[in-house]
Design a protein around this motif. Structure first.
Motif, mmCIF file in Angstrom:
data_model
loop_
_atom_site.group_PDB
_atom_site.id
_atom_site.type_symbol
_atom_site.label_atom_id
_atom_site.label_comp_id
_atom_site.label_asym_id
_atom_site.label_seq_id
_atom_site.Cartn_x
_atom_site.Cartn_y
_atom_site.Cartn_z
ATOM 1 N N LYS B 14 0.789 -1.232 0.000
ATOM 2 C CA LYS B 14 0.000 0.000 0.000
ATOM 3 C C LYS B 14 0.823 1.286 0.000
ATOM 4 O O LYS B 14 0.290 2.355 -0.178
ATOM 5 C CB LYS B 14 -0.926 0.013 1.221
ATOM 6 C CG LYS B 14 -1.943 -1.092 1.179
ATOM 7 C CD LYS B 14 -3.331 -0.499 1.175
ATOM 8 C CE LYS B 14 -4.331 -1.544 0.723
ATOM 9 N NZ LYS B 14 -5.574 -0.945 0.305
ATOM 10 N N ALA B 16 2.239 4.078 -1.144
ATOM 11 C CA ALA B 16 2.132 4.724 -2.449
ATOM 12 C C ALA B 16 3.385 5.526 -2.728
ATOM 13 O O ALA B 16 3.946 6.129 -1.841
ATOM 14 C CB ALA B 16 0.924 5.635 -2.474
ATOM 15 N N ALA B 18 3.431 8.176 -4.190
ATOM 16 C CA ALA B 18 3.071 9.573 -3.986
ATOM 17 C C ALA B 18 3.613 10.080 -2.658
ATOM 18 O O ALA B 18 4.027 11.227 -2.528
ATOM 19 C CB ALA B 18 1.559 9.716 -4.019
ATOM 20 N N ARG B 19 3.613 9.193 -1.718
ATOM 21 C CA ARG B 19 4.035 9.558 -0.381
ATOM 22 C C ARG B 19 5.501 9.993 -0.412
ATOM 23 O O ARG B 19 5.888 10.988 0.140
ATOM 24 C CB ARG B 19 3.859 8.322 0.484
ATOM 25 C CG ARG B 19 3.905 8.572 1.920
ATOM 26 C CD ARG B 19 3.830 7.250 2.642
ATOM 27 N NE ARG B 19 5.115 6.902 3.138
ATOM 28 C CZ ARG B 19 5.549 5.665 3.265
ATOM 29 N NH1 ARG B 19 4.805 4.664 2.898
ATOM 30 N NH2 ARG B 19 6.726 5.433 3.769
ATOM 31 N N LYS B 68 -11.501 16.993 3.079
ATOM 32 C CA LYS B 68 -11.583 16.899 1.617
ATOM 33 C C LYS B 68 -12.978 17.244 1.126
ATOM 34 O O LYS B 68 -13.144 17.990 0.161
ATOM 35 C CB LYS B 68 -11.233 15.480 1.167
ATOM 36 C CG LYS B 68 -9.757 15.272 1.077
ATOM 37 C CD LYS B 68 -9.416 14.291 -0.033
ATOM 38 C CE LYS B 68 -8.027 14.599 -0.539
ATOM 39 N NZ LYS B 68 -7.471 13.512 -1.346
ATOM 40 N N ASP B 73 -7.668 20.819 1.058
ATOM 41 C CA ASP B 73 -6.854 19.717 0.557
ATOM 42 C C ASP B 73 -5.413 19.759 1.045
ATOM 43 O O ASP B 73 -4.677 18.787 0.898
ATOM 44 C CB ASP B 73 -6.898 19.731 -0.981
ATOM 45 C CG ASP B 73 -6.600 18.346 -1.546
ATOM 46 O OD1 ASP B 73 -7.134 17.362 -0.981
ATOM 47 O OD2 ASP B 73 -5.827 18.265 -2.517
ATOM 48 N N ALA B 134 -8.531 4.481 0.021
ATOM 49 C CA ALA B 134 -8.502 4.428 -1.439
ATOM 50 C C ALA B 134 -9.571 5.340 -2.031
ATOM 51 O O ALA B 134 -9.293 6.160 -2.918
ATOM 52 C CB ALA B 134 -8.707 2.993 -1.914
ATOM 53 N N GLU B 135 -10.784 5.221 -1.523
ATOM 54 C CA GLU B 135 -11.901 5.961 -2.107
ATOM 55 C C GLU B 135 -11.684 7.472 -2.028
ATOM 56 O O GLU B 135 -12.029 8.206 -2.939
ATOM 57 C CB GLU B 135 -13.208 5.574 -1.400
ATOM 58 C CG GLU B 135 -14.410 6.289 -2.009
ATOM 59 C CD GLU B 135 -15.719 5.782 -1.456
ATOM 60 O OE1 GLU B 135 -15.773 4.598 -1.056
ATOM 61 O OE2 GLU B 135 -16.684 6.565 -1.416
ATOM 62 N N ASP B 137 -8.763 8.920 -1.635
ATOM 63 C CA ASP B 137 -7.424 9.255 -2.098
ATOM 64 C C ASP B 137 -6.592 9.933 -0.993
ATOM 65 O O ASP B 137 -6.072 11.029 -1.155
ATOM 66 C CB ASP B 137 -7.545 10.179 -3.331
ATOM 67 C CG ASP B 137 -6.227 10.303 -4.059
ATOM 68 O OD1 ASP B 137 -5.353 9.436 -3.833
ATOM 69 O OD2 ASP B 137 -6.069 11.274 -4.829
ATOM 70 N N GLU B 139 -3.963 8.428 0.699
ATOM 71 C CA GLU B 139 -2.601 7.915 0.871
ATOM 72 C C GLU B 139 -1.538 9.004 0.679
ATOM 73 O O GLU B 139 -0.569 9.077 1.428
ATOM 74 C CB GLU B 139 -2.380 6.768 -0.128
ATOM 75 C CG GLU B 139 -1.049 6.072 0.018
ATOM 76 C CD GLU B 139 -1.136 4.761 0.813
ATOM 77 O OE1 GLU B 139 -2.203 4.123 0.809
ATOM 78 O OE2 GLU B 139 -0.129 4.406 1.423
ATOM 79 N N LYS B 140 -1.772 9.868 -0.303
ATOM 80 C CA LYS B 140 -0.734 10.866 -0.606
ATOM 81 C C LYS B 140 -0.563 11.888 0.522
ATOM 82 O O LYS B 140 0.424 12.609 0.553
ATOM 83 C CB LYS B 140 -1.061 11.558 -1.926
ATOM 84 C CG LYS B 140 -2.361 12.338 -1.902
ATOM 85 C CD LYS B 140 -2.587 13.027 -3.244
ATOM 86 C CE LYS B 140 -3.750 13.990 -3.158
ATOM 87 N NZ LYS B 140 -4.668 13.899 -4.294
ATOM 88 N N HIS B 141 -1.540 11.941 1.410
ATOM 89 C CA HIS B 141 -1.431 12.895 2.521
ATOM 90 C C HIS B 141 -0.707 12.302 3.735
ATOM 91 O O HIS B 141 -0.383 13.019 4.659
ATOM 92 C CB HIS B 141 -2.826 13.336 2.988
ATOM 93 C CG HIS B 141 -3.600 14.075 1.936
ATOM 94 N ND1 HIS B 141 -3.506 15.437 1.773
ATOM 95 C CD2 HIS B 141 -4.473 13.644 0.986
ATOM 96 C CE1 HIS B 141 -4.297 15.816 0.780
ATOM 97 N NE2 HIS B 141 -4.904 14.739 0.278
#
Ligand SMILES: Cc1cc2nc3c(=O)[nH]c(=O)nc-3n(C[C@H](O)[C@H](O)[C@H](O)COP(=O)(O)OP(=O)(O)OC[C@H]3O[C@@H](n4cnc5c(N)ncnc54)[C@H](O)[C@@H]3O)c2cc1C
Ligand SMILES: [Fe+2]
Ligand SMILES: [Fe+2]
Lengths: 310, 528
Positions: B14, B16, B18-19, B68, B73, B134-135, B137, B139-141
């Protein structure tokens, strides 16, 4: 002597625990039991072990009833410690070859009746009744009988075990008398009347009826072992002496009652007491074992094995 | 704190990329900033995000979702573990499940029509959490392996700075403390515990590689976790000894699997699931009358629990050992159908003797016996601090929250503390539910925090600080109300401090709590 600080006592109890495995039950010395001693000692030990166990059950009741958290916790330790005494005594019996296989020795009928009574009613008894009867039992039966034992038995392992047991007992007594004094201090007149009214409670009468023959039966045991019965009486007088050392202790009506009872027991010429009670001992001795209900399951927790793997 | 190997597994796929990217960007910014102020002794300033969230459990993630949904954001979640889920990542012991029906133990703003049972297992709850991430989004945070060790407010800039144990720093204009009320655990302080040569496992850090087959096991503790683990262990281990200090009240658990038509109905007609949730909500609300206050319903609840015990346990002595001696609700009420039967299996035994010590080979109890085992499972609960903070929190003028809370924690509406502006707590002082889903309470906290955050951003505030006297008035009334509850009725529990101060529970209905939280009063606050 001032009352003890119960919180400190609890800390001390927690920090000074021993286990059966602290003693080497196979160490030499078992042969010091004489052939002549053996059969009487066997009966005595069986009774003693059961008295410890009965004491354990009484403490279990106190551990639910006591008025403060500290006391409740102390009593739950005492409950387990009495069980430990019974376990240790059973380990001694095993060492001396007194157990038939792995069997727990059979309790005598008087004890069976007390066990039955405790199982049914102990939890319903008011705390001030148990709180007074228990120290009496402890002194008369538990404490005194242990002392006798050490005078007749030379086995060093027995002495080692009873040194530990007696350390525990002295704490039990210290707490017992402190509680009696606490009760005496707070007992208002109304409460005293309440207490007295309790005497009429049929459950309590049953309890007393089973406790009285037990004392006489143990007296007979002691004599059978060749010990002077005065020693038992002396121990019971100790209850009167220590319990009555303070104003508060004396003011506890239950103390007065038990003390009076102790006087009757120790006065052999008191026919009014001894004739019917001795008769009770005889009668209960005739009760067929089958007539008694099955032993409660807490009895099955006893063990002489220092280590349990399952 | 090391996380369970299971948590690592769960997160492995998991993490990402992005992280990493965003972390790298952050580091670059920090380096640049550092270069500018090169000779300065003080650590360089970090560019603040709008909201800094500590913890990626239900609370932290829920906050993120609400931010969000509200169009905010730029927020960052700091998580010390390497996976999301908090409680449900850590508590993956066999039998772990929620004891509030799943339809209520989930977020109303993100319903799940697929719950397989009325009380879902830990893995299913964790799956739901992963699904939320996931829904929406999220993970990037999230910044994983950031263990916050200090949280400090700078009054001049109006910025909170979190410093991790590795001295990394993150800043935000508002901060959310969502580190969880039950996230820290350790082995209990029992004499001799380090002497034990066998295997030791804590319920909240389960070792899934240890095989219990054929083992003699001791379980210490019979609380919420213990009673879930025991039936599972009895099924696999050779012998299980259960060490109990205090028995709790156990109610039957109306657990059943959800029929397919029901899942379909919830999917096609979301209103039907909402109706179900409402029904469950009100059922639990009515439980408050039994659990929180000593009322005729309390007696009824105790009667139900006693009947449950009587029906499942025939032996009088065992029943006595299992009968609690405190008012129901004073400690967490347990629910289980298989705990009592498990204790009575041939390979199980309940031991109520006090523990004297732990030895090399097992547990020694006061009746003088050493119970030898291969493994000890500690279901002994969590390190809860109701008079401190898990890490130093420094507010205006350098005041330290833990010091202010020495005599017992206090807050305004459980969420703000005077002198600590722009800081919001989930599961703060006196927010605990005794009878209803924690997430119901959490939702109202998140809404409240959102209002505060909007105000800070919208009015460009440096300080939004609850007034001291407002907080005091609130706490006076809370403590007065608490005095009348079962929790304060004289039994010891983790709800109370050593001195019996209740800084944990909310003395009322969830509905009351929700009403109080729905009401954000601007004049309760001082702004700058
Ligand atoms: C076994 C068990 C069963 C439960 N069952 C129920 C139930 O049925 N119903 C109910 O309402 N409630 C239940 N609860 C309560 C449960 O804790 C809450 O419902 C909820 O999951 C708490 O979520 P949280 O996000 O506040 O905390 P957590 O889930 O604990 O999340 C906190 C996160 O913060 C992280 N963190 C902690 N400290 C730091 C730090 N210093 N720096 C960075 N990150 C940090 C942690 O790693 C964790 O991921 C249960 C709890 C347990 C333990
Ligand atoms: Fe004894
Ligand atoms: Fe004793």
């Amino acid at each position: 002597m001032a009352s003890i600080d119960l919180d400190k006592m609890l800390e001390k109890i927690k920090s000074t625990q021993w286990a059966l495995s602290d003693i080497d039950w196979d160490a030499p010395g078992a042969e010091l039991i004489t052939e002549e001693q053996w059969p009487k000692l066997k009966e005595f030990m069986a009774d003693l072990m059961w008295i410890e166990h009965v004491g354990a059950r009484a403490f279990a009741a106190l551990s639910k009833k006591a008025p403060t958290d500290t006391l409740r916790e102390i009593y739950s330790y005492f409950h387990a410690e009495e069980q430990r005494h019974a376990n240790a005594e059973m380990a001694l019996m095993r060492r001396w070859g007194m157990l038939d296989g792995d069997e727990i020795p059979e309790p005598n009928v008087n004890l069976r009746i007390v066990i039955e009574w405790l199982d049914r009613f102990a939890d319903e008894m008011p705390v001030y009744v148990l709180g007074t009867v228990v120290p009496m039992l402890e002194i008369a039966l538990d404490g005194a009988l242990c002392t006798f034992l050490l005078e007749t038995v030379e086995d060093p392992v027995c002495h080692q075990a009873f040194e530990k047991i007696n350390d525990d007992e002295s704490r039990h007594l210290g707490v017992g008398f402190t509680v009696m004094e606490m009760q005496g201090r707070s007992a208002s007149y109304i409460k005293m009347v309440q207490m007295m009214a309790r005497v009429m409670d049929p459950r309590l009468i049953l309890g007393i009826a089973s406790y009285m023959p037990l004392l006489n039966k143990m007296r007979d045991n002691v004599i059978a072992m060749g010990l002077p019965e005065e020693k038992l009486y002396k121990a019971m007088q100790k209850f009167e002496r220590i319990g009555g050392r303070t104003e508060e202790g004396r003011r506890n009506p239950w103390f007065q009652l038990i003390k009076q009872h102790g006087r009757w027991v120790t006065n052999r010429s008191n026919k009014a007491y001894h004739v019917p009670v001795d008769a009770l001992v005889k009668i209960t001795g005739l009760v067929p074992r089958k007539a008694l209900p099955a032993v409660p399951s807490w009895v099955k927790e006893l063990t002489y094995e220092p280590v349990a793997t399952r | 704190m090391s996380e369970s190997s299971n948590a690592k597994k769960a997160s492995a796929g998991k993490k990402a990329p992005a992280r990493r990217k965003s972390a790298a960007k952050k580091a670059a910014t920090a380096r640049k900033a550092a270069a500018r102020k090169a000779p300065a002794k003080r650590a360089p300033a970090v560019t603040p995000v709008s909201v800094l969230i500590v913890g990626a459990g239900f609370a932290g993630l829920g906050m993120a979702i609400r931010l969000k949904q509200a169009g905010i954001d730029d927020f960052v979640i700091l998580e010390r573990g390497n996976a999301v889920g908090g409680t449900w990542r850590d508590n993956q012991y066999p039998g772990a499940a929620c004891d509030i029906p799943s339809n209520l133990y989930s977020y109303s703003f993100a319903p799940n029509p697929n719950w397989s049972r009325s009380f879902s297992g830990s893995q299913e709850i964790l799956d739901y959490i992963h699904h939320l991430v996931a829904e929406f989004d999220l993970e990037k945070h999230i910044r994983f392996e950031k263990n916050v060790a200090d949280l400090s407010f700078d009054e001049k800039t109006g910025v909170w700075t979190a410093t991790t144990d590795k001295k990394e720093r993150f800043a935000g204009r508002a901060a959310i403390m969502a580190q969880g009320p039950l996230s820290n655990c350790s082995f209990p302080n029992i004499t001799g515990i380090d002497d034990f040569a066998g295997k030791k496992i804590h319920s909240a850090r389960w070792d899934h590689d240890y095989d219990f087959t054929g083992k003699n096991v001791a379980v210490i503790g019979t609380g919420a976790s213990g009673i879930q683990i025991i039936p599972e262990l009895v099924n696999v281990a050779k012998h299980v000894k259960v060490f109990q200090r205090t028995p709790g009240w156990v109610l039957p658990r109306p657990d059943f699997s959800t029929p397919e038509w029901n899942k379909l109905l919830f999917k096609k007609l979301p209103a039907s699931q909402q109706a179900m949730r409402n029904l469950l909500y009100w059922t639990h609300e009515s439980m408050a009358l039994a659990v929180i206050w000593n009322s005729p319903l309390t007696r009824i609840a105790e009667r139900v629990a006693k009947l449950h015990l009587r029906r499942q346990v025939k032996d009088r002595w065992l029943r006595r050992q299992l009968t609690p001696d405190f008012t129901i609700g004073c400690k967490r009420v347990l629910v289980s159908n298989d705990y009592y039967p498990a204790l009575q299996k041939d390979n199980a035994k309940l031991i109520t003797w006090p523990i004297a010590r732990i030895s090399e080979k097992g547990v020694r109890t006061v009746e003088g016996i050493e119970h030898q085992v291969d493994c000890i499972v500690f279901a002994t609960g969590f390190d809860v601090s109701n008079s401190g903070t898990p890490f130093p929190v420094k507010g205006r003028g350098g005041r330290v929250l833990g010091e202010q809370w020495k005599g017992g924690a206090q807050a305004y509406k459980s969420i703000n503390v005077a002198g600590f502006p722009n800081l919001f707590m989930t599961f703060g002082p006196n927010s605990g539910p005794g009878h209803n889903s924690a997430l119901v309470y959490m939702e109202s906290q998140l809404e409240y925090a959102l209002k505060g955050i909007r105000k800070i951003i919208g009015e460009n505030l440096k300080v939004l600080d609850v007034k001291e006297e407002v907080q005091q008035r609130y706490n006076k009334s809370i403590q007065k109300r608490l005095a009348k509850t079962n929790w304060n009725s004289g039994c010891k529990s983790w709800y109370l401090t050593e001195d019996g101060f209740n800084a944990t529970m909310y003395p009322g209905f969830a509905t009351q709590y929700a009403a109080q939280m729905a009401d954000f009063r601007e004049d309760d606050y001082e702004t700058a």
